[in-house]
Motif scaffolding. Structure first.
Motif: not given
Ligand code: SF4
Length: 442
Positions: A138, A142, A145, A148, A271
């Motif tokens: 990805c 975010c 998360c 990546p 986001r």
């Molecule tokens: S939550 Fe994680 S996997 Fe999903 S778009 Fe965001 S960075 Fe990418």
């Protein structure tokens, strides 16, 4: 194989097992019968890591010959420290390394016929539905998360390879394809949406082209398979797949994680913060495709989230009227940017907000499901029960609004004894509760 984590990890397990079976290995249903145990771990959240470590511990205790792979494999040292007897540790998506480690731990014994028999790929899902993984990694960041870091940058698979796999799955009995990746709507961005030839025409490596082509597939019985799009990041171009749903080329279902609604929280999460536009888009989608079912997921208790922010999310959910919602309490997983943010939300407040969002979304779901009473809906059968003392047989299935394992079910009464899993039947809906529907074959 002990396969933990998300559907993407499940597809990795299937790929590893398919390779091993081609090398002559068989699957054991339990620890006793296994020459080696593979544990495909999840490292997304601390709670998932604990579950993975427990699974490794159990495999060591029950069998002793253990190979670890998957997202938590990136922490090989920590795993070896805790379990020095582990035979090998590889990271996620490292099929070759896993296969090599198995060959070393339990060298393959070539039977006389193994190499001659072309085999169907190993599937860990029931025969009638399959996950179709279209990319790895990805490009987003975010704040909560670490995927990546675990899976790397977006790497899209060739669209002709994806379509060939889908065609093979449908020819082999799949009636429902679940398109998965970390970021399905970014499919092809990393290869500038390159074109490939497919059945004599050019197709772009792009979510919309993929959806249109999957909609052309036909089962051996001539039916169009159900096709669901999962993990769809809310880019503007997602609007382009909605008409395909209205045309019947795509199942009217969209799994699109929004994660929150309060602009300040969305910005802190890194986001897209255009929640007002999202409400407008949802309204347009429902005008184009009235039966569309929208699944989303939300994080509560993100650092800095105020009571006003949370109330804003609840009010937004009232307007959005989403069909299926998954909610998660924020967890400061190691390596996530959000861990350094100010104003962490106390655990008890997180719990209280989690309870409130579940209550809210359950009430919305109950109202939406009861509005389906009296309608006749197509249902895919997952399981047919045994006759009860009166000889009546029940079955469990799902409507087009229900993806496997994450959404609700349709419970059927009085089905024919010859009904098979994988059949798609029209069901008259007689009743509903907050999560499931109840009915009889029309
Ligand atoms: S939550 Fe994680 S996997 Fe999903 S778009 Fe965001 S960075 Fe990418």
């Amino acid at each position: 194989m002990v396969s933990l984590g998300c559907p993407k990890a499940l597809v990795d397990s299937e790929r590893i097992l398919t390779k091993l079976r081609a090398d002559g290995y068989a699957m054991s249903a339990n620890y006793d019968g296994a020459d080696v145990v593979l544990v495909n771990t999840c490292g997304f959240l601390d709670s998932a890591k604990e579950e993975s470590l427990a699974a490794i511990g159990e495999a060591i205790a029950e069998n002793g010959r253990v190979i670890v792979t998957g997202c938590m494999g990136n922490e090989a040292e920590a795993i070896r420290e805790r379990f020095p007897d582990v035979l090998a540790v590889t990271g996620a998506h490292q099929y070759e390394a896993v296969v090599e480690a198995v060959h070393e731990a339990a060298p393959p014994t070539q039977g006389p016929f193994v190499d001659l028999v072309p085999q169907q790929d190993v599937k860990l899902t029931p025969r009638h539905y399959s996950y179709l993984k279209i990319s790895e990694g990805c490009n987003h960041a975010c704040a909560f998360c670490i995927i990546p870091q675990l899976r790397g940058k977006l790497a899209s698979r060739r669209i002709d390879a994806v379509l060939r796999e889908a065609e093979k799955l449908v020819a082999g009995g799949t009636k429902e394809l679940l398109v998965i990746s970390q970021d399905t709507s970014a499919y092809g961005v990393d290869v500038r949406h390159e074109e490939r030839q497919w059945h004599g025409h050019a197709v772009r490596t792009h979510m919309t082209d993929l959806a249109r082509e999957l909609g052309q597939l036909r089962t051996p019985e001539g039916q169009a398979p159900w096709v669901r799009l999962h993990y769809v990041y809310p880019y503007p171009h997602v609007d382009a797949v909605i008409p395909l749903m209205a045309e019947g080329l795509l199942t009217p279902y969209l799994d699109i994680p929004f994660q929150h609604a309060a602009p300040s929280v969305l910005r802190a999460m890194k986001r897209p913060a255009n929640e007002a536009k999202v409400l407008e888009r949802l309204k347009n989608w429902r005008e184009i495709c009235p039966d569309i079912a929208i699944r989303s997921s939300f994080v509560v208790g993100f650092p800095g989230e105020t009571e006003e922010d949370f109330q804003y999310l609840l009010d937004w959910l009232d307007e959005a009227q989403l069909d299926r919602v998954g909610a998660f309490r924020f967890e400061p997983v190691e390596g996530a940017a959000a861990n350094t943010l100010a104003d962490p939300v106390p655990e008890e407040v997180k719990e209280e907000r989690y309870a409130r969002i579940m209550e809210k979304t359950e009430a919305i779901s109950a109202a939406k499901l009861s509005a389906k009473i009296g309608r006749t809906l197509p249902v895919i059968i997952d399981e047919v029960g045994e006759p009860d003392e009166d000889g009546d047989i029940g079955a469990t299935g799902r409507s087009q609004a229900d993806a496997p394992e994450i959404d609700g079910n349709v419970f059927l009464r009085d089905v024919r004894p010859d009904l098979q899993a994988g059949a798609i039947v029209d069901v008259e809906i007689e009743d509903a509760d907050a999560h499931d529907l109840f009915g009889v074959i029309a």
